[in-house]
Scaffold this motif. Structure first.
Motif, PDB file in Angstrom:
ATOM      1  N   LYS A  81      -6.538   2.734  12.450  1.00 43.50           N
ATOM      2  CA  LYS A  81      -5.070   2.258  11.865  1.00 43.50           C
ATOM      3  C   LYS A  81      -4.237   1.184  11.434  1.00 43.50           C
ATOM      4  N   ILE A  82      -4.258   0.787  10.476  1.00 42.53           N
ATOM      5  CA  ILE A  82      -3.662  -0.801   9.917  1.00 42.53           C
ATOM      6  C   ILE A  82      -1.701  -0.487   9.077  1.00 42.53           C
ATOM      7  N   ASP A  83      -1.020  -1.895   9.764  1.00 45.87           N
ATOM      8  CA  ASP A  83       0.098  -1.676   9.018  1.00 45.87           C
ATOM      9  C   ASP A  83       0.131  -0.996   7.224  1.00 45.87           C
ATOM     10  N   TYR A  84       1.589  -1.477   7.302  1.00 40.87           N
ATOM     11  CA  TYR A  84       1.290  -1.310   5.888  1.00 40.87           C
ATOM     12  C   TYR A  84       1.228  -2.696   4.743  1.00 40.87           C
ATOM     13  N   PHE A  85       1.641  -3.818   5.529  1.00 38.69           N
ATOM     14  CA  PHE A  85       0.794  -4.863   4.523  1.00 38.69           C
ATOM     15  C   PHE A  85      -0.099  -4.713   4.014  1.00 38.69           C
ATOM     16  N   PRO A  86      -1.219  -5.187   5.691  1.00 42.64           N
ATOM     17  CA  PRO A  86      -2.292  -4.827   5.403  1.00 42.64           C
ATOM     18  C   PRO A  86      -3.009  -4.211   4.052  1.00 42.64           C
ATOM     19  N   THR A  87      -2.403  -2.475   3.880  1.00 49.61           N
ATOM     20  CA  THR A  87      -3.002  -1.912   3.256  1.00 49.61           C
ATOM     21  C   THR A  87      -2.497  -2.094   2.242  1.00 49.61           C
ATOM     22  N   ALA A  88      -1.679  -2.542   2.106  1.00 49.73           N
ATOM     23  CA  ALA A  88      -1.047  -3.128   0.668  1.00 49.73           C
ATOM     24  C   ALA A  88      -2.499  -4.370   0.137  1.00 49.73           C
ATOM     25  N   ALA A  89      -2.455  -5.485   0.875  1.00 47.37           N
ATOM     26  CA  ALA A  89      -3.532  -6.625   0.594  1.00 47.37           C
ATOM     27  C   ALA A  89      -4.744  -5.462  -0.307  1.00 47.37           C
ATOM     28  N   LEU A 153      -1.817  -8.900 -10.719  1.00 41.63           N
ATOM     29  CA  LEU A 153      -1.551  -9.347  -9.471  1.00 41.63           C
ATOM     30  C   LEU A 153      -0.629  -9.634  -9.250  1.00 41.63           C
ATOM     31  N   LEU A 154       0.197 -10.029  -9.886  1.00 43.93           N
ATOM     32  CA  LEU A 154       1.580 -10.734  -9.111  1.00 43.93           C
ATOM     33  C   LEU A 154       2.500  -9.261  -9.263  1.00 43.93           C
ATOM     34  N   LYS A 155       1.959  -9.322 -10.105  1.00 42.44           N
ATOM     35  CA  LYS A 155       3.090  -8.364 -10.727  1.00 42.44           C
ATOM     36  C   LYS A 155       2.806  -7.212 -10.180  1.00 42.44           C
ATOM     37  N   ASN A 156       1.550  -6.343  -9.973  1.00 48.29           N
ATOM     38  CA  ASN A 156       0.878  -4.976  -9.195  1.00 48.29           C
ATOM     39  C   ASN A 156       1.580  -4.634  -7.613  1.00 48.29           C
ATOM     40  N   THR A 157       2.181  -6.155  -7.340  1.00 52.84           N
ATOM     41  CA  THR A 157       2.759  -6.399  -5.978  1.00 52.84           C
ATOM     42  C   THR A 157       3.843  -5.531  -5.655  1.00 52.84           C
ATOM     43  N   THR A 158       4.577  -5.744  -6.947  1.00 50.89           N
ATOM     44  CA  THR A 158       5.692  -4.865  -6.303  1.00 50.89           C
ATOM     45  C   THR A 158       6.008  -3.357  -6.632  1.00 50.89           C
ATOM     46  N   ILE A 159       4.310  -2.663  -6.139  1.00 51.88           N
ATOM     47  CA  ILE A 159       4.216  -1.160  -6.115  1.00 51.88           C
ATOM     48  C   ILE A 159       4.026  -0.870  -4.916  1.00 51.88           C
ATOM     49  N   ALA A 160       4.116  -1.997  -3.704  1.00 57.48           N
ATOM     50  CA  ALA A 160       3.587  -2.004  -2.865  1.00 57.48           C
ATOM     51  C   ALA A 160       5.056  -1.756  -1.728  1.00 57.48           C
ATOM     52  N   SER A 161       6.035  -2.001  -2.761  1.00 59.22           N
ATOM     53  CA  SER A 161       7.824  -2.028  -2.467  1.00 59.22           C
ATOM     54  C   SER A 161       7.728  -0.005  -2.618  1.00 59.22           C
ATOM     55  N   GLY A 162       7.121   0.613  -2.752  1.00 55.10           N
ATOM     56  CA  GLY A 162       7.229   1.970  -2.748  1.00 55.10           C
ATOM     57  C   GLY A 162       6.107   2.715  -1.680  1.00 55.10           C
ATOM     58  N   PHE A 163       5.344   1.770  -1.078  1.00 57.09           N
ATOM     59  CA  PHE A 163       5.233   2.386  -0.311  1.00 57.09           C
ATOM     60  C   PHE A 163       5.321   1.347   1.809  1.00 57.09           C
ATOM     61  N   SER A 164       6.353   1.146   1.518  1.00 58.82           N
ATOM     62  CA  SER A 164       7.260   0.821   2.571  1.00 58.82           C
ATOM     63  C   SER A 164       6.955  -1.124   3.297  1.00 58.82           C
ATOM     64  N   VAL A 165       7.052  -1.611   1.923  1.00 61.39           N
ATOM     65  CA  VAL A 165       6.254  -2.620   2.206  1.00 61.39           C
ATOM     66  C   VAL A 165       7.977  -3.519   1.904  1.00 61.39           C
ATOM     67  N   ALA A 166       7.711  -3.843   2.408  1.00 62.75           N
ATOM     68  CA  ALA A 166       9.334  -5.211   2.278  1.00 62.75           C
ATOM     69  C   ALA A 166       9.341  -5.992   1.452  1.00 62.75           C
TER      70      ALA A 166
END
Length: 215
Positions: A81-89, A153-166
């Protein structure tokens, strides 16, 4: 300015998270993408097949789907189990590395084949030739497209906001909950990304200038 000043507790931490996510995923993508490129040009058919399969699948899969799989499907496997931030990375890394692989591979193809043959004549192995002779030249020749991939990649980080990454992509939602102007907030977010992209462009020009002189 009121929207920015009244929500500095959002803009500061959220953009910091975006930068952290970008740096982690960017570094990992460069490493994994380079390894994949080495597999793609390997003389071993099995290694080439592995690299080609990975790149083909990931380049044709939407990033949102990669996020959805890691956030919703992967936990069902009940492995780790991993948190949302590592999952986004991880999602950004495995997706972006497929594109970086092709950029690096194109750079490898620009290196004259005679240099590899000279390395073989000196008794160097394929790994030594690739790592010590070919890759350093290949990476120098693909700085602009590599930086373009990092900007994407930098712009794609915004997708993480839709998956509980602040991160920065989530600022609008929080500003809306506070009753502030969402459009103004989005303009400030856009300005923040323009600044970050400008920094990457400066790094690109600096590397191109330095390496062009060294050549």
């Amino acid at each position: 300015m009121d929207v920015l000043l009244d929500n500095l507790d959002l803009f500061g931490p959220f953009f910091l998270t975006t930068i952290e996510l970008f740096l982690i995923a960017g570094a990992c993508s460069l490493v994994l993408g380079t390894i994949l490129a080495m597999l793609r040009v390997s003389p071993v058919p099995l290694l080439r097949a592995i690299g080609t399969t990975y790149v083909t699948i990931l380049r044709n899969t939407p990033l949102t789907l990669v996020f959805a799989f890691l956030v919703f499907a992967y936990p069902l496997l009940d492995i780790v189990k991993i948190d949302y931030f590592p999952t986004a990375a991880v999602a950004l890394t495995i997706y972006t590395s497929a594109f970086i692989c092709e950029v690096v591979r194109s750079g490898i193809n620009t290196v004259p084949i005679g240099q590899a043959e000279a390395g073989r004549a000196l008794g160097l192995s394929s790994g030594q030739i690739l790592g010590g002779i070919v890759l350093p030249q290949a990476l120098r020749s693909v700085v602009p497209p590599l930086v373009s991939m990092l900007i994407a990649l930098l712009k794609n980080t915004t997708i993480a906001s839709g998956f509980s990454v602040a991160e920065a992509g989530a600022i609008r939602q929080y500003v809306s909950e506070r009753g502030d102007n969402q459009m103004v907030a989005l303009l400030w977010v856009a300005l923040g990304f323009i600044i970050l992209v400008s920094v990457l462009s400066l790094v690109q020009r600096s590397l191109e200038k330095r390496w062009s002189v060294s050549r």
